[in-house]
Write a protein that holds these residues in place. Structure first.
Motif, PDB file in Angstrom:
ATOM      1  N   GLN A  73      44.912  41.950  42.233  1.00 27.55           N
ATOM      2  CA  GLN A  73      43.879  41.405  43.107  1.00 27.55           C
ATOM      3  C   GLN A  73      44.335  41.366  44.565  1.00 27.55           C
ATOM      4  OE1 GLN A  73      43.629  37.792  40.763  1.00 27.55           O
ATOM      5  NE2 GLN A  73      41.516  38.237  40.196  1.00 27.55           N
ATOM      6  N   ARG A 219      43.583  33.958  49.773  1.00 27.06           N
ATOM      7  CA  ARG A 219      42.219  33.394  49.717  1.00 27.06           C
ATOM      8  C   ARG A 219      41.210  34.457  49.295  1.00 27.06           C
ATOM      9  NH1 ARG A 219      44.001  30.727  54.480  1.00 27.06           N
ATOM     10  NH2 ARG A 219      42.904  32.229  55.798  1.00 27.06           N
ATOM     11  N   ARG A 220      41.368  35.665  49.827  1.00 32.08           N
ATOM     12  CA  ARG A 220      40.464  36.754  49.446  1.00 32.08           C
ATOM     13  C   ARG A 220      40.623  37.106  47.973  1.00 32.08           C
ATOM     14  NH1 ARG A 220      41.408  40.963  54.499  1.00 32.08           N
ATOM     15  NH2 ARG A 220      40.149  39.842  56.054  1.00 32.08           N
ATOM     16  N   LYS A 222      41.528  35.221  45.532  1.00 31.45           N
ATOM     17  CA  LYS A 222      40.951  34.186  44.665  1.00 31.45           C
ATOM     18  C   LYS A 222      39.427  34.304  44.560  1.00 31.45           C
ATOM     19  CE  LYS A 222      44.461  30.524  44.929  1.00 31.45           C
ATOM     20  NZ  LYS A 222      45.587  31.364  45.288  1.00 31.45           N
ATOM     21  N   ARG A 223      38.814  35.021  45.534  1.00 26.00           N
ATOM     22  CA  ARG A 223      37.362  35.207  45.499  1.00 26.00           C
ATOM     23  C   ARG A 223      36.992  36.653  45.161  1.00 26.00           C
ATOM     24  NH1 ARG A 223      37.934  32.377  50.552  1.00 26.00           N
ATOM     25  NH2 ARG A 223      37.467  34.335  51.642  1.00 26.00           N
ATOM     26  N   SER A 224      37.882  37.367  44.498  1.00 28.36           N
ATOM     27  CA  SER A 224      37.695  38.811  44.311  1.00 28.36           C
ATOM     28  C   SER A 224      37.010  39.188  43.001  1.00 28.36           C
ATOM     29  CB  SER A 224      39.062  39.514  44.366  1.00 28.36           C
ATOM     30  OG  SER A 224      39.885  39.096  43.276  1.00 28.36           O
TER      31      SER A 224
END
Length: 233
Positions: A73, A219-220, A222-224
């Motif tokens: 990720q 952060r990106r 975790k939202r992928s």
């Protein structure tokens, strides 16, 4: 009577050179078919250079399933957020680079993971339009023939993460003393942001700037969820 051989003419020499060039141009496309086979574990041109210069290298191949999803990720969101959506080339990013070049402005990187993978496997390191032009058709062919999961597996097993350190397993062991399957989100983000320049950006010894980039990538990552469906069904 002994037969005398005629010296090679310029035309014959040029034909031989042309034949060699054609073979070199077609070779990557043949190897793409070979590398589609999951049992094949190719090496990169940088690894070959290390061997020829007798420097050696460390690369321990791991299957895609044995690489921490944290690293997958993080690398995807750092290097190629549209990996699952494009056909090997992010045409929108590529057009922006061309526009910047025509306007005389500094160009941004627009390499996708397929482009970086074929560059590492078949081409050379340089910031030139010649190499970038060579990447495009090979990346299109690779993305057509390789499943996305295979492309990511190849990339994460040949990416350079330090002098003589190639692939996720060697990188995880070298920088964090853990296997690739056990990388934490933080460790994965540090490895991801070091990829553009792994010699100067040392994942195991990050500076403040590198830590800030890693926080952003984390952060990106975790939202992928919506972006990685082609890899985790």
């Amino acid at each position: 009577m002994r037969e005398t051989r005629k010296p090679w003419g310029i035309g014959r020499i040029l034909r031989r050179i042309l034949l060699v060039l054609v073979i070199l141009c077609l070779l990557p496309f043949g190897l793409i078919l070979v590398y589609r086979i999951e049992l094949v574990r190719p090496v990169s041109t940088l690894m070959i250079a290390d061997l020829l210069l007798m420097r050696g290298y460390d690369r321990q191949w791991v299957e895609f399933e044995d690489i921490s999803p944290n690293l997958v990720q993080a690398v995807m969101m750092s290097e190629d957020g549209q990996f699952c959506a494009h056909n090997g080339i992010d045409w929108e990013q590529m057009r922006a680079v061309v526009d910047d070049a025509l306007a005389g402005e500094a160009t941004r990187g627009a390499s996708t993971i397929p482009m970086q993978t074929v560059k590492n496997l078949f081409l050379w390191n340089s910031r030139s339009f010649l190499r970038k032009g060579a990447e495009l058709p090979i990346a299109l062919a690779a993305d057509f023939i390789w499943p996305k999961k295979r492309t990511m597996e190849l990339y994460l097993n040949i990416a350079e993460w330090g002098p003589g350190i190639y692939g996720a397993e060697a990188a995880a062991q070298y920088h964090f003393k853990v296997p690739a399957s056990k990388l934490s989100a933080r460790q994965a983000a540090l490895l991801a942001v070091s990829l553009p320049n792994p010699i100067e950006r040392v994942a195991g010894k990050p500076g403040n700037g590198m830590k800030r980039l890693a926080n952003l990538v984390d952060r990106r990552a975790k939202r992928s969820g919506a972006y990685i469906k082609c890899l985790y069904d």
